[in-house]
Each structure stands twice: as C-alpha cells, then as structure tokens.
Design an enzyme around this catalytic site. Structure first.
Site, PDB file in Angstrom:
ATOM      1  N   ASP A  62      40.291  37.432  36.982  1.00  0.00           N
ATOM      2  CA  ASP A  62      40.700  38.917  37.005  1.00  0.00           C
ATOM      3  C   ASP A  62      41.677  39.086  37.732  1.00  0.00           C
ATOM      4  O   ASP A  62      42.005  38.272  38.839  1.00  0.00           O
ATOM      5  CB  ASP A  62      39.321  39.664  37.684  1.00  0.00           C
ATOM      6  CG  ASP A  62      39.502  41.112  37.906  1.00  0.00           C
ATOM      7  OD1 ASP A  62      39.656  41.682  36.974  1.00  0.00           O
ATOM      8  OD2 ASP A  62      39.320  41.346  38.940  1.00  0.00           O
ATOM      9  N   ASP A  81      35.443  39.783  41.700  1.00  0.00           N
ATOM     10  CA  ASP A  81      35.142  40.055  42.919  1.00  0.00           C
ATOM     11  C   ASP A  81      33.801  40.225  43.293  1.00  0.00           C
ATOM     12  O   ASP A  81      33.135  40.464  44.176  1.00  0.00           O
ATOM     13  CB  ASP A  81      35.836  41.502  43.465  1.00  0.00           C
ATOM     14  CG  ASP A  81      35.283  42.637  42.128  1.00  0.00           C
ATOM     15  OD1 ASP A  81      34.321  42.250  41.381  1.00  0.00           O
ATOM     16  OD2 ASP A  81      35.837  43.493  42.191  1.00  0.00           O
ATOM     17  N   ASP A 117      32.800  42.596  38.062  1.00  0.00           N
ATOM     18  CA  ASP A 117      32.957  41.431  37.187  1.00  0.00           C
ATOM     19  C   ASP A 117      31.453  40.815  36.890  1.00  0.00           C
ATOM     20  O   ASP A 117      31.565  39.774  36.483  1.00  0.00           O
ATOM     21  CB  ASP A 117      33.958  40.517  37.609  1.00  0.00           C
ATOM     22  CG  ASP A 117      35.408  41.196  37.677  1.00  0.00           C
ATOM     23  OD1 ASP A 117      35.697  41.780  36.804  1.00  0.00           O
ATOM     24  OD2 ASP A 117      36.091  40.983  38.713  1.00  0.00           O
TER      25      ASP A 117
END
Length: 563
Positions: free
Chosen positions: A239, A438, A442
């Site tokens: 991410d 995190d 996600d």
C-alpha cells in the site's frame, strides 16, 4: 554383565539431552529479554503524592509519574508534560519519539529528558509488551508444515528402529548363528542409534531461533506457518500511503523567479502560514524550520477558504495559494507557469507565491517516500521478489512515488473495497503474494493475500487479519522478514537432511554391516552418536542468529552475492 554399558548409555543420553536443552534454551533468549524489559516498580500519584509500588499493583486509571530516565511501567496516555521517549526496546525505532498531552505511551519504553504524567490504560496481559511476548511464544510453539512432515517421519522412524532391531537380532541369532548376547547387543545398538531425536528437533529449533530473531528486530511472526511462508514469496504488494510514504505532506521542490532566493521565499511564506492549521501550510513551515530558517511574525493574516492566504511580512505583501487566488489578486505566473505545470504533472500539489503583487515562486508539496523505501525495494529485487504498488491515488502521483523508490509495477486508482480482488487476480497469475498495509483500511487485502503483513501498527500488535506484524514503520523490515524466513527454511532443510542422512548411514553400521571388517558399535557408543546428532541439529539451528540482515541496498547486494 554389562553394567558399564548401561552406565555409559544413560550418561551419554542424558549428556546429549543436556546439551540439546542448552541450545534450545538459548533460542528462547528473545522471550526472556522481552520479559525483562518491564520495570519492577512504578511511581503512582496518590492524593498528589508520588508513591512507589510494584508494577503488578498498578491499576487501569492510575496516574503515573514518569521521571527522566525512567521506564514507562505500563501502557498509558500522557496527561501532562512533554518529553522524548525511546521506543527502540519494543518497536525497534532508533530515534526518540516526541510525546505530549494525549499521546500514547508503550510500557517498557524509556522516558529520556522530560517529566511526564500519564494515565494507565492497559496493565498485565493487556499491555503491548505482553501481547508481543504472547505472539512470539505462539510462533515458537506452533508447528510449521515442515515440522508436521518431520513428526510423521519420526513416527515411522520409531517403527523402523524397533523393526530394525528385531530383524537385526533374528539375522544374527538365527541366520548367522552368533551368540544370543552378541545378537542382542547389535539389536539394542540399532534401536538406540535410530532414535528420532534429531529428526524431531530439526524444525522446532529453527522456528524458535527464527521467531526470536524477528522479535529482536520488531518483526512478529504470528505462527510458524507465517515464518515459513515468507520464504516462498515471489511478489510483495505495498500500500502506498503510510507504508512506502510517510503519510504526511512535505515540501519536495521549490522553483523561484529570477532574483528571488529560495531560502528567503520559504522564510516569508512560512511566516504567512505559521498560524494556519492547513496540512500544506504546516508542511511549508516545517520545511523552513528544517533549513534553520526562523519565520518572523506576520501582520494582517487573512485565510481565503479553498484558495490560500494573504499576509504582510516585514512590509512585504505575501500571497500564497492556488492559481485562483493569484488570478483574483491580478498576479500572472509569467515564466513560472511552465514549471508549475511540470510539477503538477509529476503528481505533486503546487502552492504558488507572489510577493508585492509579482510572481515569486512555486512550492511543490507531496507525500514523500520513507527513507528506507528505496532500500527495501532494492533488497527485494536482489532476492528475486517483485514489488507492486497498490494505491487509490491518481496514476500521476503513484508513478511519481514509484519512480523515486524504484517500483516498476504500479496499480493505481483502486478503491479500498477492490484491493482484495486485485490481490486475488495476482494470485490467479500463479504468484505467491504478500500484502503490506496498515492492517486497518487494508484488512480485506491482508486476509486475501498468501501472507498479510501489517506495518507500523504501534501498540496494536494483535491485528487479526495479519500473519506478520512489523512494529516499526519501516518497509525495509519486509526484506528482513523474508531474509529470516529464508534463513529459517534453509536451517530446517539442513537439519532434516542431516537427521535423515545420519539415520540412513548409522542404522546398517549399528546392525553390524561392517563386522567383517572388524568394526562394530556398542550400545553406549550408539547412544553417544545419537546424542551427538541431536546436539548438532540444535547447534546448527542456533547459528541462525548470525544471519546477516539487510540494512540497505549495499548490504542486500552483498548477501545475495554470498549466496
């Protein structure tokens, strides 16, 4: 009478187990070190007076006094004071973290220079430290796929040992016709030397050392399967925001008009923006202070919602904001227009500046990559692991960050709910995928991936959807986790090869295959050989502690070259 053989047999077996336990006990050093971090005493304010009590007696809601140099006894929230707190003992973060009113404190961290008053929020098994210890213990006690295979092999090896001993006795006593006592000695030696101790130790010792090594670097493997899975990864999906980048806007470029110094421009703009709460304004103020500039006081500050701000600084009229604000003030960018367009095209947010009605500069602001992101991607490339950036940001912003840190594969403009589907698509391509995020936004993607890695979770170390938890916000720890996983798998294979190879060679020798050459083994010597095999397996696993972990691109390249 074989009292000497019986005594030697018992001695060698017990000696071997002692050495084995010493080696395995050394593998648990990480657990003991974590447990020793918690201070035995805490200072609690009762009726306004400081009272020293055992840490075990601290209750949730107690007001703690944490003096400079003291350890934080339990998880707490600062109510008063400012200080720098060293969290390296728990998270591995090397730099002290500033703490003020409202900030969370992690138990067992060290208060460095200020006095803090904090309210206890978690005690005992609910603290972050206790959760870390629990995760490491779970990982060390869980069984990896390789260990389950070894357990099944060991159970069969028991039958091989007993059956081999019986066949050896029958062969020597009935077929060859030697003395029954001699045949019995051969049979006992076969049973003793084929004991599957080494095979049973092959993977557990490696798992214990590998998970402990990760804990010392702030990398928590939730179970042995996760530790082994890291060794099989060929794709890591990151991410972007908060993982590869800091998650905070920063000044990344400054373009100035002729005759305007960059430092002077930043100083004046920072003065105009000093009282603004806008994230872009704070980024400019932070950039000025980072360069040692001292913004003066501003007069006549006026915020223009959605456009920018106006102020007078040392007699100079400062206009800072977007193109609409400058157009409304009748200011043309002139020669800076092309530069502003270039910066905006690179995925950066531009802030335009005019001084006394004339265009003076353009400040580009972006979410800057973390310092170790580039090293992390380089290390993964050396390992042969593909890196993918997954983000909901625009393609321009994603490509800009990817170019800075070296990622070639970018998937942008993906909604949070679609991230899991993207991971599934990569898996359908035959990839073994890890998702790094995190652990909150996600979560679906973390659960879908072959291995979910939660990064920068701080005190939230029990993220249900993640298989691996990285205590630091450092993407380089992903490469470190893969290094530990591959090192652990290598030790498991070495130990299994040794255990199987040893038994394959030792059994026929113990059965007397070399007797025609005048070489035989007694049960006592068989016990010594069996114990020695177990000790070798345990010590080989402990050597995993010397595994070289990545500290940057150069270190990763050197390690790959050594392989």
């Amino acid at each position: 009478m074989f009292y000497d053989a019986g005594a030697m047999l018992a001695t060698f077996v017990l000696l071997g187990h002692w050495f084995e336990m010493r080696a395995r006990g050394g593998a648990s050093d990480a657990i003991r070190a974590l447990l020793d971090l918690a201070p035995p005493k805490a200072v609690v304010l009762r009726d306004g007076e400081p009272v020293e009590v055992p840490t075990a007696e601290v209750a949730v809601g107690d007001l703690l006094l944490i003096r400079p140099g003291a350890k934080v006894p339990v998880d707490a929230q600062v109510t008063e004071g400012d200080s720098e707190v060293d969290e390296s003992t728990v998270t591995g973060e090397s730099l002290p973290i500033h703490k003020g009113a409202g900030d969370a404190l992690v138990g067992a961290t060290i208060n460095t220079n200020g006095t803090l008053r904090a309210r206890a929020t978690a005690i005992g098994s609910d603290t972050a430290l206790a959760q870390i210890v629990n995760l490491v213990q779970q990982a060390q006690n869980s069984k990896a796929p390789a260990q389950r295979l070894a357990d099944r092999a060991a159970s069969w090896l028991v039958l091989v040992a007993l059956g081999g001993g019986l066949l050896t006795f029958v062969a020597w006593a009935v077929i060859i016709g030697v003395d029954v006592r001699q045949a019995l000695l051969y049979a006992i030696t076969v049973v003793v030397i084929t004991c599957p101790d080494a095979l049973g130790l092959a993977t557990p010792t490696a798992i214990m050392v590998g998970s402990g090594l990760g804990a010392r670097r702030g990398i928590l493997f939730k179970n042995a399967t996760a530790l082994e899975q890291t060794a099989s990864l060929d794709t890591v999906v990151f991410d972007k925001t908060g993982t590869l980048t800091r998650g905070q806007p920063e000044v990344v470029a400054v373009a100035t008009a002729d005759g305007v110094a960059e430092g002077e421009l930043l100083r004046l703009v920072a003065a105009a923006e000093r009282d603004s709460e806008h994230p872009l304004a704070q980024a400019i103020v932070g950039a000025a202070r980072a360069r040692g500039l001292d913004p003066p006081a501003a007069d006549g500050f006026t915020a223009v919602p959605g456009e920018g701000a106006l102020a007078t600084v040392e007699g100079t009229r400062v206009t800072v904001g977007n193109g609409r604000l400058l157009a409304r003030e009748g200011v043309s960018l002139d020669g800076l227009a092309q530069r502003a367009a270039e910066l905006a095209g690179q995925g950066r947010t531009t802030v335009q500046v005019a001084l006394d009605g004339r265009a003076a500069g353009v400040i580009a602001i972006a979410d800057a990559p973390r310092q170790t992101s580039k090293d992390a991607i380089a290390a993964l490339r050396v390992f042969g692991v593909r890196s993918v950036m997954l983000t909901g940001d625009s393609h321009a912003t994603a490509q800009r960050v990817a170019a800075e840190i070296g990622i070639e594969e970018v998937i942008a403009e993906v909604l949070p709910g679609d991230k899991a589907g993207t991971i599934a698509e990569l898996q359908r391509q035959g990839r073994t995928v890890a998702m790094v995020g995190d652990g909150v936004n996600d979560a679906p993607a973390l659960a879908q991936a072959d291995l979910g890695i939660a990064i920068g979770t701080g005190t939230d170390v029990a993220v249900d959807t993640a298989d691996v938890v990285l205590m630091r916000s450092d993407p380089l720890d992903v490469a470190t986790a893969i290094t530990i996983g591959r090192g652990t798998r290598r030790k498991e294979r070495q130990n299994l090869a040794w255990a199987i190879g040893y038994n394959s060679v030792a059994l026929p020798i113990a059965a007397g295959a070399l007797e025609p050459l005048g070489f035989t083994l007694s049960p006592a010597i068989g016990a010594l050989a069996m114990s020695g095999s177990s000790v070798i397996v345990a010590l080989n696993a402990v050597t995993l502690r010397r595994l070289r972990l990545p500290y940057g691109q150069a270190a990763a390249t050197e390690r790959a070259r050594d392989r």
